[in-house]
Write an enzyme that holds these catalytic residues in place. Structure first.
Site, PDB file in Angstrom:
ATOM      1  N   CYS A 115       0.791  -1.225   0.000  1.00 16.49           N
ATOM      2  CA  CYS A 115       0.000   0.000   0.000  1.00 16.49           C
ATOM      3  C   CYS A 115       0.825   1.278   0.000  1.00 16.49           C
ATOM      4  O   CYS A 115       0.319   2.345  -0.329  1.00 16.49           O
ATOM      5  CB  CYS A 115      -0.943  -0.018   1.193  1.00 16.49           C
ATOM      6  SG  CYS A 115      -1.837  -1.593   1.357  1.00 16.49           S
ATOM      7  N   HIS A 257      -3.787   6.379  -0.035  1.00 13.33           N
ATOM      8  CA  HIS A 257      -4.068   4.974  -0.335  1.00 13.33           C
ATOM      9  C   HIS A 257      -5.519   4.661  -0.005  1.00 13.33           C
ATOM     10  O   HIS A 257      -6.012   4.977   1.089  1.00 13.33           O
ATOM     11  CB  HIS A 257      -3.124   4.081   0.467  1.00 13.33           C
ATOM     12  CG  HIS A 257      -3.581   2.651   0.552  1.00 13.33           C
ATOM     13  ND1 HIS A 257      -3.820   1.880  -0.561  1.00 13.33           N
ATOM     14  CD2 HIS A 257      -3.858   1.865   1.634  1.00 13.33           C
ATOM     15  CE1 HIS A 257      -4.212   0.677  -0.177  1.00 13.33           C
ATOM     16  NE2 HIS A 257      -4.237   0.636   1.141  1.00 13.33           N
ATOM     17  N   ASN A 287      -9.984  -2.254  -2.687  1.00 11.50           N
ATOM     18  CA  ASN A 287      -8.605  -1.943  -2.302  1.00 11.50           C
ATOM     19  C   ASN A 287      -7.679  -2.709  -3.235  1.00 11.50           C
ATOM     20  O   ASN A 287      -7.565  -3.933  -3.147  1.00 11.50           O
ATOM     21  CB  ASN A 287      -8.384  -2.359  -0.846  1.00 11.50           C
ATOM     22  CG  ASN A 287      -6.978  -2.066  -0.349  1.00 11.50           C
ATOM     23  OD1 ASN A 287      -6.040  -1.928  -1.125  1.00 11.50           O
ATOM     24  ND2 ASN A 287      -6.813  -2.005   0.961  1.00 11.50           N
TER      25      ASN A 287
END
Length: 336
Positions: A115, A257, A287
């Protein structure tokens, strides 16, 4: 002196779309309305069984070449960030060099970060360009976390999606990335992990922090990750502004993120940033780990929300624990 500048971005998302309604039909006991309220995610793209991170990355790069008239022979260095490589070895970037028709004199490098990976890649590209090693860097982020997740894993299947972004980074006569700051705390390694597939024997392998509730190869301790993020990121943001020598009022957008809606809303609150300045855009992609920030930038450009010459804050955080960020002076904008 030359500096790195973020240019055009092209993306590729797998054809298969998995919706929350499909998951509700498959698992009637799952409360998908509640899950969507917390995650902000309604659907995800899922790679086909024979589709790997390199395949997604190559398609994104091919789109970049076609959509923005980029000559593959002009690429001096390929950076590939993924936590789902095709093989432990050879380096996936080397395979992509051949598939994309890049020069054999082109450098090619994999690095394993999730991430925070986009921020790290930007700093690597900045170093290559400042050192005179490269004038044009192709930076690809691609993930297929779905391959680590069991079908009945409610905690992970509802969050992670697959996808890739190809970002062109060119040399600029003016600095466009400033205030880079990073953080690492390996004590959090056991909160988001895949312990198998490497060289370490199983008897010595890293173990999950708490009881493993699901059979997935991927383990995640969501509450621990939220606590880490809310604790570390406000200080990181202060350090970035201090290093860049600007107040937060000079930054238009906080481009973070895209983990989950719950996590981003907690960061909005702790940083005192309203929702307009910290966009959340994961409803239809989930995600996508290292690809979330370039996917976000690509989407905002399409919406006309990024003005040429504006400054934005870029921040990534997660697995490792690893975090980083910088101030980005956008020379490209939405309309280029």
């Amino acid at each position: 002196m030359k500096y790195a500048s973020i240019g055009p971005i092209s993306i590729y998302l797998p054809e298969r779309i998995e919706t929350n309604q499909q998951l509700q039909d498959e698992f009637p006991a799952w409360d998908m309305d509640l899950i969507q309220t917390k995650t902000g995610i309604a659907s995800r793209h899922i790679a086909a069984p024979d589709e790997c991170a390199s395949d997604l990355g190559v398609r994104a790069a091919e789109r970049l070449f076609e959509e923005h008239n980029v000559d593959p022979q002009s690429i001096d260095f390929l950076l590939f960030c993924t936590q789902t490589p095709d093989y432990p070895l050879p380096t996936t970037a080397c395979l992509m060099q051949q598939r994309l028709g890049l020069r054999v004199s082109c450098g090619a490098l994999d690095f394993n970060l999730g991430c925070s990976g986009f921020i790290y890649g930007l700093s690597l590209a900045e170093g290559l360009i400042r050192a005179g090693v490269a004038k044009r860097v192709l930076f690809i982020t691609a993930e297929t976390y779905s391959k680590y997740i069991d079908a009945d894993d409610r905690s992970l299947r509802t969050i992670f999606g697959d996808g890739a972004a190809a970002t062109l980074i060119d040399a600029s006569s003016e600095p466009t990335l400033d205030g880079f700051q990073f953080g690492t705390d390996g004590s959090g390694a056991d909160t988001l992990m895949v312990a198998d597939g490497g060289a370490r024997p199983e008897k010595d392998a890293l173990t999950p922090r708490h009881r493993k509730r699901w059979g997935s190869r991927l383990y995640m301790d969501g509450p621990a990750l939220i606590n880490f993020t809310v604790g570390a990121i406000p200080q990181l943001v202060k350090n970035i502004f201090s290093a860049a020598g600007i107040p937060n009022s000079e930054v238009e957008l906080y481009l973070f993120h895209q983990a989950t809606r719950k996590m981003l809303e907690q960061l909005q609150e702790s940083l005192g940033v309203d929702s307009e300045r910290m966009p959340i855009a994961l409803e239809n992609v989930g995600n996508t780990v290292s690809a979330t920030i370039p996917l976000l930038i690509h989407g905002l450009r399409k919406e006309g929300r990024l003005q040429k010459g504006a400054r934005h804050l870029l921040v990534g955080f997660g697995v490792g624990w690893s975090w980083g960020g910088c101030v980005w002076h956008d020379q490209y904008g939405s309309g280029a």
